[in-house]
Design an enzyme around this catalytic site. Sequence first.
Site, PDB file in Angstrom:
ATOM      1  N   ASP A   1      39.767  35.495  32.609  1.00  0.00           N
ATOM      2  CA  ASP A   1      39.320  35.234  33.974  1.00  0.00           C
ATOM      3  C   ASP A   1      38.360  36.358  34.374  1.00  0.00           C
ATOM      4  O   ASP A   1      38.286  37.392  33.711  1.00  0.00           O
ATOM      5  CB  ASP A   1      40.541  35.199  34.895  1.00  0.00           C
ATOM      6  CG  ASP A   1      40.162  35.003  36.351  1.00  0.00           C
ATOM      7  OD1 ASP A   1      39.264  34.196  36.620  1.00  0.00           O
ATOM      8  OD2 ASP A   1      40.757  35.681  37.202  1.00  0.00           O
TER       9      ASP A   1
ATOM     10  N   ASP B   1      44.872  37.081  36.274  1.00  0.00           N
ATOM     11  CA  ASP B   1      45.657  37.792  37.280  1.00  0.00           C
ATOM     12  C   ASP B   1      46.180  36.911  38.399  1.00  0.00           C
ATOM     13  O   ASP B   1      46.944  37.388  39.237  1.00  0.00           O
ATOM     14  CB  ASP B   1      44.810  38.907  37.905  1.00  0.00           C
ATOM     15  CG  ASP B   1      43.749  38.361  38.844  1.00  0.00           C
ATOM     16  OD1 ASP B   1      43.571  38.915  39.931  1.00  0.00           O
ATOM     17  OD2 ASP B   1      43.085  37.367  38.474  1.00  0.00           O
TER      18      ASP B   1
ATOM     19  N   ASP C   1      45.333  31.086  36.884  1.00  0.00           N
ATOM     20  CA  ASP C   1      45.249  31.411  35.462  1.00  0.00           C
ATOM     21  C   ASP C   1      46.535  31.095  34.706  1.00  0.00           C
ATOM     22  O   ASP C   1      46.596  31.287  33.489  1.00  0.00           O
ATOM     23  CB  ASP C   1      44.929  32.910  35.276  1.00  0.00           C
ATOM     24  CG  ASP C   1      43.648  33.326  35.963  1.00  0.00           C
ATOM     25  OD1 ASP C   1      42.654  32.584  35.828  1.00  0.00           O
ATOM     26  OD2 ASP C   1      43.632  34.362  36.646  1.00  0.00           O
TER      27      ASP C   1
END
Length: 1141
Positions: free
Chosen positions: A448, A841, A845
């Site tokens: 990410d 995080d 995700d």
Amino acid sequence: MDKPPPHHESISSRWSFSSKDKEVTFADLGSKRIRHGSAGADSEMLSMSQKEIRDEDARLIYINDPDRTNETFDFTGNSIKTAKYSVFTFLPRNLFEQFHRVAYVYFLVIAVLNQLPQLAVFGRGASIMPLAFVLLVSAIKDAYEDFRRHRSDRVENNRLALVFEDNEFKEKQWKYIRVGEVIKVVSNQTLPCDMVLLATSDPTGVVYVQTTNLDGESNLKTRYAKQETLQKATDLETFDGFIKCEKPNRNIYGFQANMEIDGRRLSLGPSNIILRGCELKNTEWALGVVVYAGSETKAMLNNSGAPSKRSRLETRMNLEIILLSLFLIALCTTAAATAAVWLRTHRDDLDTILFYRRKDYSVRPEGKNHNYYGWGWEIFFTFFMAVIVYQIMIPISLYISMELVRIGQAYFMTRDDLMYDESSNSSFQCRALNINEDLGQIKYLFSDKTGTLTDNKMEFQCACIGGVDYSGREPAEIDGVTLKPKMRVRVDPSLLQLTRNNKATEEAKRANEFFLSLAACNTIVPIVTNTSDPNVKLVDYQGESPDEQALVYAAAAYGFLLIERTSGHIVINVRGEMQRFNVLGLHEFDSDRKRMSVILGCPDTSVKLFVKGADSSMFSVMDEESYGDVIEATKKQLHAYSSDGLRTLVVGMRKLNDTEFEQWHASFEAASTALIGRAGLLRKVAGNIETKLRIVGATAIEDKLQRGVPEAIESLRIAGIKVWVLTGDKQETAISIGFSSRLLTRNMRQIVINSNSLDSCRRSLEEANASVASDDEESVALIIDGTSLIYVLDNDLEDVLFQVACKSSAVLCCRVAPFQKAGIVALVKNRTSDMTLAIGDGANDVSMIQMADVGVGISGQEGRQAVMASDFAMGQFRFLVPLLLVHGHWNYQRMGYMILYNFYRNAVFVLILFWYVLFTCYTLTTAITEWSSVLYSVVYTSFPTIVIGILDKNLGRRILLSHPQLYGVGQRAEGYSTTLFWYTMFDTVWQSAAIFFIPLFAYWGSTIDTSSLGDLWTIAAVVVVNLHLAMDVIRWNWIAHAAIWGSIVAACICVVVIDVIPTLPGYWAIFQVAKTWMFWFCLLAIVVTALLPRFAIKFLVEYYRPSDVRIAREVEKLRSFSESQQNMGTEMNQIRDPPRR
């Protein structure tokens, strides 16, 4: 009753409004409080609580009437149980779980067969001991862990809460709380269950909670009690009403219910419920009715732990287990076949051969068959007796050794200072102990961007107002007290001057509207913080979104200071003038609309709608006919901001007339009170009002890269790891971050795929595939957006995309949704055997993290959803470098060697037993005592391999970090492979032959008994396998010395102890043989003969064909990095991709 901390105060209780304060009321519109609209429709992917529910799926709670509530529905109590076992269920359940391992079932069958008189080879107790030992160790570990869970449950269940009973609040243990009861929680207390708010100490019904224990977020959240319940909650005895809500679910961000009170139906949403585990902050007290208790609370439903995954190395090990099983069958078949030939050859002598004695003549003169069942049965029994004798060919101790080694490796990983994050005070977490070695084989890394590569700490940079680019703080003063925003924001002088301009120019009006929208259109909670100066106070903005915090701080820097938020109004200090705005409606951000809106009653009695959101969703609801020029100018500035790597938002507004507001209000009331289809109805209401907007401006926020990210990505790429970045940001923003993070370089040719149809996407991918196939030398970066991925995923274009991506040096996916992230990972996993790792995080995700072979969560600004779903957790992206290149390399090398060594040491012992069969008329008698056979793999040789598996390092940390290409050892499977397995087996055959035949021929014709010879073989085998291990140890320490040499000493002591017990076979045998010089000569000859070929081959290979690791080790020894670095680049093997399936 506890009071709020002295350094936090509610602003509304500190300052009253002066005569300049303005307030608008709408007598004609009635009392219309804050409405949280689309918040209830947000993020349908998270859980079913955001979806439509039917009446039969709802639960009914009678307020302050737990007897009536539980009489009909019998809801669960508030007692929690995280422990797995009880005193009565521990043994059967734990054994059932352990026997899920097929190897344990195998050894159980072996132990059962040995209990049969016809197949008994070892003593019945000795045959059960290895399996019993392994089961006992695992059971003790599980029992201790469960004991800790029981202790934690007991502490939690016995905590006290204030429950309304007999017209007063009484203390009651948490475990006795029931659904329907009214609970009172005071400041800084933890909530015992999920409850709907009825009243708070704040007259407006607002309450502040901290959800750190629930999702890891430290920012305060606002929750609200309904205005209709505030007054009635003062007399709980006469409170009559009920709540109809959805069934328990895991979505901590959603709640859907209705409350009926005095014949009036009220809608309830996520802003009206506070959850178990949250802490009450900045509020003296709060009252609520319990709707979910115990195991049905959202916190407990989310308490599922890390996902269970199997190591790739352990999966590949199954192939070698099968090969060993086939080898075991071959040995048993050979023993049975040769025994059959011998029986047929000597069938006429079986009655008189002394050592066989088929007949027992002590019963009657003609004799009686003694333990002889015929030629066919004898072959059958011989085969299964051989299985029992050779059972340790499948090493039962390997499984427990692997668990212990992984625990040791995890301990050192969590203690690594290089992976400690000082900013968040968080250490590395190893949440899944069974895939440590997979960290050394990663080929694809999916990351990410926001919060993973960047800090997720937003800083306002630029503003575009009315199409014009605007690329000191102004404090407010109230009653002699100066208020300042806690965070300093860089301001544009010309824009600051424009906001101070009292002239009613069009530019000044637009600037004021712009910053008013930033200060008002959010869910931020302002908190006042004391300073050392009593005349100066800081305003700290708490909120769930770092973007919103940055925008509110920016508004404060330009003179629009948000100082109060309640359920019905907000107060903004506009350049020293207190202005109050009634909040008439609020549609929070959701992933479908990608925008949020607020309806404000302004001091000039007008009603205005303010909307902010992503440009992709905002421009479609703008009034392009009236403001086309401004929109085009804004789009150009947005492109410039994005190219600089900034995150952008667009702001719009429009005035609402009475008719429009009444229509919206009626539609909203109908939608918010619907139990069926509420989510879709609320989105439709929001979409209907958010139209024909006038563009106010756009914002640009900088999300800075984390420290060390560019260096980390460069090291990972040198290590042969392909980095893919998957982000929801705009393409220009993602590309800019790609360059600054060194994912992209200037010499890369960019292939950009932005398609709006299946045919266009197919054509673009085929052209890209043709271009990368024709030029193998050029470095290529593939950039694709989420719209194109819609046509690619779950389509025949997946193969084409994979081919292009594999030939690309970097892949950047923009505007991707969470489900697309998981789809991209699955695309790679399904088409290659290479290992994948995903790191993120946030909640968006989670699906990607769980899809990858290895999932890593970042303990960042977006809560702990990613951490809770991950296998490993850390504080910064750069920690991936020591995790993979150092610990991953070590773990893989150690575990691969330990598995092969366990196969080797057990096979050596089995082959010694097999060679003995060939010289005892193919019977399955053995010279080695049964206790030595049992203790060999459990005591004599197991401890050293565990110690070396935890502590040994083939290379130091410094050289692994300075030469990332050494990571390719794991990617190329050089530490464990079928080829290495067969090499090990050939060496095993030679060593076992040397151990067996040297004493056999040395004592041939002597009067030595078989027990003495068996002791010699036992000691020789222990010495050889431990010296074999010692030859491969790279870094010696006192623990390694103690483990290896101590095991040899321990084996000798055990042999002596066994031989001094008169009731056991071989009494005093070791003393008879050890006092002769031949014993010591044989021991020396065995060691030299068994290990010399291995030593010679090891020397020749490392001298004439050294591996990358060997070269690096020599460099490390000589400490000549400066002279060797240039040579290492040419001598090291190129990192080649393994064949794909």
